[in-house]
Design a protein around this motif. Structure first.
Motif, PDB file in Angstrom:
ATOM      1  N   ILE A  63     -34.892   3.417  19.928  1.00 20.01           N
ATOM      2  CA  ILE A  63     -35.692   4.198  19.116  1.00 20.01           C
ATOM      3  C   ILE A  63     -35.229   3.703  17.886  1.00 20.01           C
ATOM      4  N   ARG A  87     -39.904   4.082  14.399  1.00 20.98           N
ATOM      5  CA  ARG A  87     -40.104   5.075  13.482  1.00 20.98           C
ATOM      6  C   ARG A  87     -39.459   4.887  12.260  1.00 20.98           C
ATOM      7  N   SER A 120     -34.822   4.688  14.572  1.00 18.93           N
ATOM      8  CA  SER A 120     -34.858   5.759  13.709  1.00 18.93           C
ATOM      9  C   SER A 120     -33.829   5.994  12.835  1.00 18.93           C
ATOM     10  N   ALA A 149     -31.364  10.624  14.154  1.00 19.02           N
ATOM     11  CA  ALA A 149     -31.223  11.018  15.546  1.00 19.02           C
ATOM     12  C   ALA A 149     -31.370  12.661  15.760  1.00 19.02           C
ATOM     13  N   VAL A 183     -30.734   5.868  20.203  1.00 17.01           N
ATOM     14  CA  VAL A 183     -31.351   5.597  18.761  1.00 17.01           C
ATOM     15  C   VAL A 183     -30.542   4.653  17.914  1.00 17.01           C
ATOM     16  N   THR A 211     -37.534  12.127  17.202  1.00 19.34           N
ATOM     17  CA  THR A 211     -36.444  11.238  17.750  1.00 19.34           C
ATOM     18  C   THR A 211     -35.840  12.177  19.001  1.00 19.34           C
TER      19      THR A 211
END
Length: 309
Positions: free
Chosen positions: A5, A64, A7, A10, A31, A15
């Motif tokens: 992910i 993201r 991002s 976190a 993450v 997320t």
């Protein structure tokens, strides 16, 4: 399945929910702060390093990407795509959605309805721009604004001219749009995942505020889409080429009008208002499109349209 992910935080609701949904499937979920990534480019070889160490190639990524970090973030998404990693939204589609003017041009080309919009340089006459937009009241939007910031409603021609002259004097790029009064400060967000609407909510602006953004104090309730609203949301997502997105529509006398297509929609408002596991729907989308690597050979099904150079 290994999923990253991308991002910067976190601890954000969205997320954390994506991490939980992936872990529920027994996947390896990590993450990754994409700003702490660096890329290596060599003949026939692409690598990603994270905090000084080479990252194992994942099966999929979920971007993201923050609006202020679009250039670097989409460069990272593109690099993963070049490594034949599935992305829930491609780098080109993300960039397209982040450019308000470009996204409206694309939506128009594909026949998606929207409020009448005028874009002009600071060399244009404010009076002419107001007339082209259909007259006051008007909504003025700064191209770089997000989450309702940089959006102004002007009621009279005198006020519109003053605001336009002020922004043009600062060389700010603006969109001028017709004001849809009958919407009453409300809009509808439909979450589209893999070409399907998986949830929708109606957002109502705070009292006295025509903006419905939750970040600006608006509220959200579950919403059952009409057939026209559903088809409009799907058409907008398809036109933008986004696998996962939030389509923001405003109700009007002539039907739903698309205001924006968000490539990194927040999950908190829609999950809490609808009770739908949106994060789980995103993981299901990945599962349908990716064959995880085996011990002998890595196999993936990739939509090559998303790999823009």
């Amino acid at each position: 399945m290994r999923v990253y992910i991308l991002s910067r935080n976190a601890d954000l609701y969205s997320t954390k929910r994506l991490v939980e949904a992936g872990q529920e499937k027994g996947w390896e979920i990590e993450v990754i702060d994409y700003l702490k990534c660096s890329i290596e480019i060599m003949k026939g070889e692409l690598k990603v390093n994270y905090k000084g160490k080479e990252l194992p190639t994942p099966d999929a990524i979920i971007p993201r990407i923050g609006a202020s970090r679009t250039f670097y973030g989409t460069a990272m998404v593109r690099h993963f795509e070049m490594m034949e990693v599935f992305s829930t939204s491609g780098n080109l589609a993300i960039k397209r959605s982040r450019d308000k003017l470009r996204s409206l041009q694309v939506l128009s080309k594909f026949g998606v309805d929207m409020p009448k919009t005028v874009f002009a340089s600071n060399k244009s006459s404010a009076k002419d721009v107001i007339a082209l937009s259909g007259g006051t009241p008007l909504v003025l939007k700064i191209l770089e604004g997000t989450q309702g910031v940089g959006v102004v409603l002007v009621d009279t021609q005198k006020a519109a001219k003053s605001v336009l002259d002020a922004f043009y004097g600062m060389d700010v790029n603006l969109l001028v749009q017709e004001f849809i009064e009958e919407a009453g400060g409300a809009d509808i967000r439909a979450l589209v995942v893999g070409g399907e609407v998986v949830g929708a909510m109606k957002r109502q602006g705070a009292e006295g505020d025509f903006r419905s953004n939750l970040h600006q104090g608006g509220s959200a309730t579950a919403h059952k889409l009409s057939r026209k609203e559903k088809s409009t949301a799907l058409a907008a997502a398809k036109a933008m080429g986004l696998g996962v997105c939030g389509v923001d529509m405003i109700p009007s006398k002539r039907g739903p009008l698309v205001m924006e297509v968000n490539s990194s929609p927040g999950l908190e408002g829609i999950e809490k208002s609808t009770g739908i596991d949106i994060a789980g729907k995103i993981m299901d989308y990945i599962e349908k499109n990716v064959t995880p690597k085996s011990d002998t050979k890595k196999k993936r099904r990739i939509k090559r349209d998303n790999i823009g150079a």
